[in-house]
Design an enzyme around this catalytic site. Sequence first.
Site, PDB file in Angstrom:
ATOM      1  N   TRP A   9     -34.282  38.679 -33.790  1.00 12.96           N
ATOM      2  CA  TRP A   9     -33.624  39.821 -34.414  1.00 12.96           C
ATOM      3  C   TRP A   9     -34.465  40.333 -35.582  1.00 12.96           C
ATOM      4  O   TRP A   9     -34.964  39.560 -36.399  1.00 12.96           O
ATOM      5  CB  TRP A   9     -32.239  39.406 -34.905  1.00 12.96           C
ATOM      6  CG  TRP A   9     -31.449  40.516 -35.541  1.00 12.96           C
ATOM      7  CD1 TRP A   9     -31.405  41.821 -35.150  1.00 12.96           C
ATOM      8  CD2 TRP A   9     -30.571  40.406 -36.659  1.00 12.96           C
ATOM      9  NE1 TRP A   9     -30.548  42.531 -35.955  1.00 12.96           N
ATOM     10  CE2 TRP A   9     -30.016  41.687 -36.898  1.00 12.96           C
ATOM     11  CE3 TRP A   9     -30.185  39.355 -37.478  1.00 12.96           C
ATOM     12  CZ2 TRP A   9     -29.121  41.938 -37.931  1.00 12.96           C
ATOM     13  CZ3 TRP A   9     -29.281  39.604 -38.501  1.00 12.96           C
ATOM     14  CH2 TRP A   9     -28.757  40.886 -38.711  1.00 12.96           C
ATOM     15  N   ASP A  33     -34.602  33.793 -27.841  1.00 10.85           N
ATOM     16  CA  ASP A  33     -33.428  34.663 -27.825  1.00 10.85           C
ATOM     17  C   ASP A  33     -33.814  36.074 -28.253  1.00 10.85           C
ATOM     18  O   ASP A  33     -34.483  36.264 -29.271  1.00 10.85           O
ATOM     19  CB  ASP A  33     -32.361  34.107 -28.778  1.00 10.85           C
ATOM     20  CG  ASP A  33     -31.098  34.952 -28.781  1.00 10.85           C
ATOM     21  OD1 ASP A  33     -30.186  34.639 -27.983  1.00 10.85           O
ATOM     22  OD2 ASP A  33     -31.019  35.922 -29.561  1.00 10.85           O
ATOM     23  N   TYR A  38     -32.423  44.827 -30.012  1.00 13.22           N
ATOM     24  CA  TYR A  38     -33.534  44.490 -30.888  1.00 13.22           C
ATOM     25  C   TYR A  38     -34.758  45.369 -30.632  1.00 13.22           C
ATOM     26  O   TYR A  38     -35.652  45.444 -31.475  1.00 13.22           O
ATOM     27  CB  TYR A  38     -33.949  43.027 -30.729  1.00 13.22           C
ATOM     28  CG  TYR A  38     -32.869  42.011 -31.019  1.00 13.22           C
ATOM     29  CD1 TYR A  38     -31.643  42.368 -31.569  1.00 13.22           C
ATOM     30  CD2 TYR A  38     -33.077  40.663 -30.740  1.00 13.22           C
ATOM     31  CE1 TYR A  38     -30.651  41.425 -31.815  1.00 13.22           C
ATOM     32  CE2 TYR A  38     -32.103  39.721 -30.990  1.00 13.22           C
ATOM     33  CZ  TYR A  38     -30.886  40.105 -31.515  1.00 13.22           C
ATOM     34  OH  TYR A  38     -29.917  39.161 -31.752  1.00 13.22           O
ATOM     35  N   SER A 126     -20.931  36.989 -27.262  1.00 16.76           N
ATOM     36  CA  SER A 126     -21.425  36.907 -28.630  1.00 16.76           C
ATOM     37  C   SER A 126     -20.451  37.608 -29.556  1.00 16.76           C
ATOM     38  O   SER A 126     -19.900  38.659 -29.215  1.00 16.76           O
ATOM     39  CB  SER A 126     -22.815  37.552 -28.718  1.00 16.76           C
ATOM     40  OG  SER A 126     -23.376  37.398 -30.003  1.00 16.76           O
ATOM     41  N   ASN A 127     -20.248  37.010 -30.709  1.00 13.35           N
ATOM     42  CA  ASN A 127     -19.336  37.572 -31.711  1.00 13.35           C
ATOM     43  C   ASN A 127     -17.898  37.648 -31.208  1.00 13.35           C
ATOM     44  O   ASN A 127     -17.145  38.540 -31.607  1.00 13.35           O
ATOM     45  CB  ASN A 127     -19.824  38.957 -32.154  1.00 13.35           C
ATOM     46  CG  ASN A 127     -21.195  38.908 -32.770  1.00 13.35           C
ATOM     47  OD1 ASN A 127     -21.404  38.276 -33.814  1.00 13.35           O
ATOM     48  ND2 ASN A 127     -22.165  39.550 -32.119  1.00 13.35           N
ATOM     49  N   SER A 175     -28.422  33.805 -37.518  1.00 13.25           N
ATOM     50  CA  SER A 175     -28.519  33.763 -38.988  1.00 13.25           C
ATOM     51  C   SER A 175     -28.199  32.359 -39.524  1.00 13.25           C
ATOM     52  O   SER A 175     -27.454  32.209 -40.498  1.00 13.25           O
ATOM     53  CB  SER A 175     -27.591  34.796 -39.633  1.00 13.25           C
ATOM     54  OG  SER A 175     -27.954  36.102 -39.264  1.00 13.25           O
ATOM     55  N   PRO A 176     -28.778  31.319 -38.929  1.00 17.41           N
ATOM     56  CA  PRO A 176     -28.419  29.953 -39.350  1.00 17.41           C
ATOM     57  C   PRO A 176     -28.950  29.594 -40.736  1.00 17.41           C
ATOM     58  O   PRO A 176     -28.557  28.566 -41.283  1.00 17.41           O
ATOM     59  CB  PRO A 176     -29.065  29.085 -38.269  1.00 17.41           C
ATOM     60  CG  PRO A 176     -30.246  29.875 -37.821  1.00 17.41           C
ATOM     61  CD  PRO A 176     -29.776  31.303 -37.845  1.00 17.41           C
ATOM     62  N   THR A 219     -41.432  34.399 -38.070  1.00 15.06           N
ATOM     63  CA  THR A 219     -42.589  35.124 -37.536  1.00 15.06           C
ATOM     64  C   THR A 219     -43.887  34.385 -37.808  1.00 15.06           C
ATOM     65  O   THR A 219     -44.694  34.177 -36.918  1.00 15.06           O
ATOM     66  CB  THR A 219     -42.649  36.551 -38.117  1.00 15.06           C
ATOM     67  OG1 THR A 219     -42.595  36.495 -39.546  1.00 15.06           O
ATOM     68  CG2 THR A 219     -41.474  37.377 -37.613  1.00 15.06           C
ATOM     69  N   ASN A 227     -39.191  25.188 -39.335  1.00 19.33           N
ATOM     70  CA  ASN A 227     -37.931  25.099 -38.590  1.00 19.33           C
ATOM     71  C   ASN A 227     -38.009  24.030 -37.507  1.00 19.33           C
ATOM     72  O   ASN A 227     -37.039  23.299 -37.275  1.00 19.33           O
ATOM     73  CB  ASN A 227     -37.590  26.450 -37.980  1.00 19.33           C
ATOM     74  CG  ASN A 227     -37.260  27.510 -39.011  1.00 19.33           C
ATOM     75  OD1 ASN A 227     -36.929  27.197 -40.156  1.00 19.33           O
ATOM     76  ND2 ASN A 227     -37.349  28.761 -38.614  1.00 19.33           N
TER      77      ASN A 227
END
Length: 263
Positions: A9, A33, A38, A126-127, A175-176, A219, A227
């Site tokens: 995203w 993902d 996007y 999602s959501n 958005s973890p 990125t 991560n």
Amino acid sequence: MPMLGLGTWQNDDPQECTDSVETALEMGYRHVDTAQAYGNEDAVGDGLAAADVDREDIFLATKVWNANLAAEDVHATTEESLDDLGVDAVDLLYVHWPAGAYDAEATLGAFDELYDQGKIHNVGVSNFEPHHVEEAMEILDAPLFANQVEIHPFLQQEELRAHAEEHDYELVAYSPLARGDVFESDVLTDIGDSHDASAAQVSLAWLNDKGVTAIPKATGRDHIADNWRSLDLELSEAEIARIDDIDREDRKVDPDFGPDAWD
């Protein structure tokens, strides 16, 4: 579905997006993902092609945008997504939001058809709030595989986590890292310091402990690698409890068309 993936995203520079996907896959990531909204599915596809990793080893997910959720548009735009990604099928296709042209019967019927045709290997949403999920499970012939929502230490989603466990579907956290806010948390940085780890790694390890798949956007190589190292971080019960006790609810993604239950 691998428990850690690469989120894309707002990764809208084509070359940067391609390079990040290639870098992550070469590093060991096996979950990528993206989404129609996007605007980077073609760049993601270029990254998949550039990496020296077999397609069958990669768990690839994308999402159908709100405007494209009429049945005929689900089919047409999914074909476009497959073309842009350079694949015959995706491992997981999500309804991006229960909004816009979303009609549970028609939209999910089209997802079932794509599943039967072998163009998607799993159906996701999602959501979705619990009542949306239950409606979808009643309508779908295919199993409901996952619900992707915002989850991080400042939005812990206890109700959804319990619902996912009860109804046997996966939760995927976007958005973890709370869009960078984890780095400002004394709790997370203190725990990280005790492990020579970053606050990002602590947040991702906490999600892993909860059985939640995380897809942080990164990125640069350093962030992608940082991560990735979260997979080796084991938090103690006391450290998990400290994070559980964070008394804060801070939703980072809250559009006007979000579920009514968020109001």
